[in-house]
Write a protein that holds these residues in place. Sequence first.
Motif, PDB file in Angstrom:
ATOM      1  N   GLN A 105       0.825  -1.210   0.000  1.00 10.60           N
ATOM      2  CA  GLN A 105       0.000   0.000   0.000  1.00 10.60           C
ATOM      3  C   GLN A 105       0.860   1.261   0.000  1.00 10.60           C
ATOM      4  OE1 GLN A 105      -3.395   0.038  -0.312  1.00 10.60           O
ATOM      5  NE2 GLN A 105      -3.106   2.242  -0.619  1.00 10.60           N
ATOM      6  N   THR A 118       1.080   4.048  -3.051  1.00 12.43           N
ATOM      7  CA  THR A 118       0.871   5.477  -2.810  1.00 12.43           C
ATOM      8  C   THR A 118       2.087   6.271  -3.250  1.00 12.43           C
ATOM      9  OG1 THR A 118      -0.588   4.995  -0.937  1.00 12.43           O
ATOM     10  CG2 THR A 118       0.342   7.210  -1.059  1.00 12.43           C
ATOM     11  N   ARG A 176       2.083   6.779  -6.965  1.00 16.39           N
ATOM     12  CA  ARG A 176       1.130   7.799  -7.402  1.00 16.39           C
ATOM     13  C   ARG A 176       1.649   9.202  -7.105  1.00 16.39           C
ATOM     14  NH1 ARG A 176      -4.880   5.789  -5.668  1.00 16.39           N
ATOM     15  NH2 ARG A 176      -5.459   7.506  -7.057  1.00 16.39           N
ATOM     16  N   ARG A 182      -7.274  13.351  -0.925  1.00 20.28           N
ATOM     17  CA  ARG A 182      -8.221  12.538  -1.699  1.00 20.28           C
ATOM     18  C   ARG A 182      -7.904  11.049  -1.566  1.00 20.28           C
ATOM     19  NH1 ARG A 182      -7.431  16.577  -5.606  1.00 20.28           N
ATOM     20  NH2 ARG A 182      -6.147  15.186  -6.873  1.00 20.28           N
ATOM     21  N   LEU A 183      -6.620  10.703  -1.592  1.00 16.45           N
ATOM     22  CA  LEU A 183      -6.241   9.296  -1.432  1.00 16.45           C
ATOM     23  C   LEU A 183      -6.681   8.772  -0.070  1.00 16.45           C
ATOM     24  CD1 LEU A 183      -2.634   9.245  -2.965  1.00 16.45           C
ATOM     25  CD2 LEU A 183      -4.744   8.386  -3.989  1.00 16.45           C
ATOM     26  N   SER A 184      -6.566   9.628   0.954  1.00 17.27           N
ATOM     27  CA  SER A 184      -6.992   9.223   2.287  1.00 17.27           C
ATOM     28  C   SER A 184      -8.492   8.991   2.331  1.00 17.27           C
ATOM     29  CB  SER A 184      -6.577  10.284   3.310  1.00 17.27           C
ATOM     30  OG  SER A 184      -6.936   9.899   4.609  1.00 17.27           O
ATOM     31  N   GLU A 185      -9.245   9.880   1.675  1.00 26.15           N
ATOM     32  CA  GLU A 185     -10.697   9.725   1.639  1.00 26.15           C
ATOM     33  C   GLU A 185     -11.110   8.485   0.850  1.00 26.15           C
ATOM     34  OE1 GLU A 185     -11.872  13.399  -0.057  1.00 26.15           O
ATOM     35  OE2 GLU A 185     -11.719  14.541   1.819  1.00 26.15           O
ATOM     36  N   GLU A 186     -10.383   8.185  -0.226  1.00 24.77           N
ATOM     37  CA  GLU A 186     -10.713   7.023  -1.052  1.00 24.77           C
ATOM     38  C   GLU A 186     -10.322   5.707  -0.402  1.00 24.77           C
ATOM     39  OE1 GLU A 186      -8.663   7.743  -4.664  1.00 24.77           O
ATOM     40  OE2 GLU A 186      -9.923   9.456  -5.254  1.00 24.77           O
ATOM     41  N   SER A 187      -9.453   5.787   0.617  1.00 20.09           N
ATOM     42  CA  SER A 187      -9.000   4.555   1.250  1.00 20.09           C
ATOM     43  C   SER A 187     -10.100   3.882   2.058  1.00 20.09           C
ATOM     44  CB  SER A 187      -7.799   4.843   2.161  1.00 20.09           C
ATOM     45  OG  SER A 187      -8.194   5.627   3.281  1.00 20.09           O
ATOM     46  N   GLY A 188     -11.175   4.636   2.341  1.00 18.50           N
ATOM     47  CA  GLY A 188     -12.300   4.062   3.053  1.00 18.50           C
ATOM     48  C   GLY A 188     -12.140   4.066   4.555  1.00 18.50           C
ATOM     49  N   GLU A 189     -11.037   4.645   5.037  1.00 15.81           N
ATOM     50  CA  GLU A 189     -10.816   4.703   6.481  1.00 15.81           C
ATOM     51  C   GLU A 189     -11.566   5.887   7.066  1.00 15.81           C
ATOM     52  OE1 GLU A 189      -8.290   1.371   6.311  1.00 15.81           O
ATOM     53  OE2 GLU A 189      -9.262   2.413   7.969  1.00 15.81           O
TER      54      GLU A 189
END
Length: 349
Positions: free
Chosen positions: A43, A47, A50, A78-85
Amino acid sequence: VEARSRYLPAARAGVGGDWFDVIPLSGMRVAVVVGDVVGHGIQASATMGRLRTAVRTLADIDLTPEELLTHLDDLVVRLSEESGEDGAGEVGATCLYAVYDPVSRQCALARAGHPAPVLVPPDGPPRLLDLPSGPPLGVGGLPFESAELELREGSVLALYTDGLTESRERDADAGQSLLLEALSAPADSLDVACDRVLRTLLPSGSAADDVALLLARTRGLPAGQVATWDIPADPSLVAPVRKQVLEQLSTWGLLEASFTAELVVSELVTNAIRYGSPPIRLRLIHDAATLICEVSDTSHTAPHLRRAKTWDEGGRGLLLVAQLTQRWGSRHTTDGKTIWAELGLLDEE
């Protein structure tokens, strides 16, 4: 710049999210970057990939260091939000980004929660650069600041991740002191300096965290390889400008590039006079392999390629520039924009 680097994955966790890069920019400038994604494993590596791609893309449009970090911060959010956490900050990173101009010898740097770089002057002791620290990437909504300083030719910038200086046995301050000590000793090459740094800070040859180290030695471009003209906003003066360019190329011994350079200069200067805003400035830069033509004006409107119709009287100029040169593009400046084109000097060899 001349650059050398080292990367060591964490001893137990394996590959992680540390990365570094050296990115050529227009006008013979260069960007150097080092970053560190929180965590290890697939993971963190994904990241990191990217973010590295994003940095290269943002660098290509010539953003200032603080602007680039702002866009990178938005991406990490945005990556943090997309991670689903739940909650922000599940994906986090630090980054240091610097741009060096060999013509002016100026270097602009900004960092996002990353350890400060070390500057090794050509004739003095190494020192930590006092830069605004900035928040780590992924916090969101906080500003970044850049600092600018002049680097004499032969100065070395040392960029690194915290795995080099921090460990369970010592804190960051002790590690940075060791780093300054390792960089203070004379070295025959940057490779030797890299190896000495690793031996000094990681005598066991391994680390609990990823380690990235990038050493970049600056080179300056002699003033004799740069020519600049202020261009009046008068189309009738394009021909005399072309003549001055040919005389300069003759002085440099670059007459083999004169035909292409004359066409490119004529197109870029004419466009600036017709569609830009004065003052207008033409600059030629060359080294052994490349001739760069730059035209700057105070308009912020960037040009774009378009396909002219059969009976159109205009619209083919930039297409011609793109066909005749290795690369071309535009960059925004505080005063307007610069259109640039690179011509290869070694194509005939």
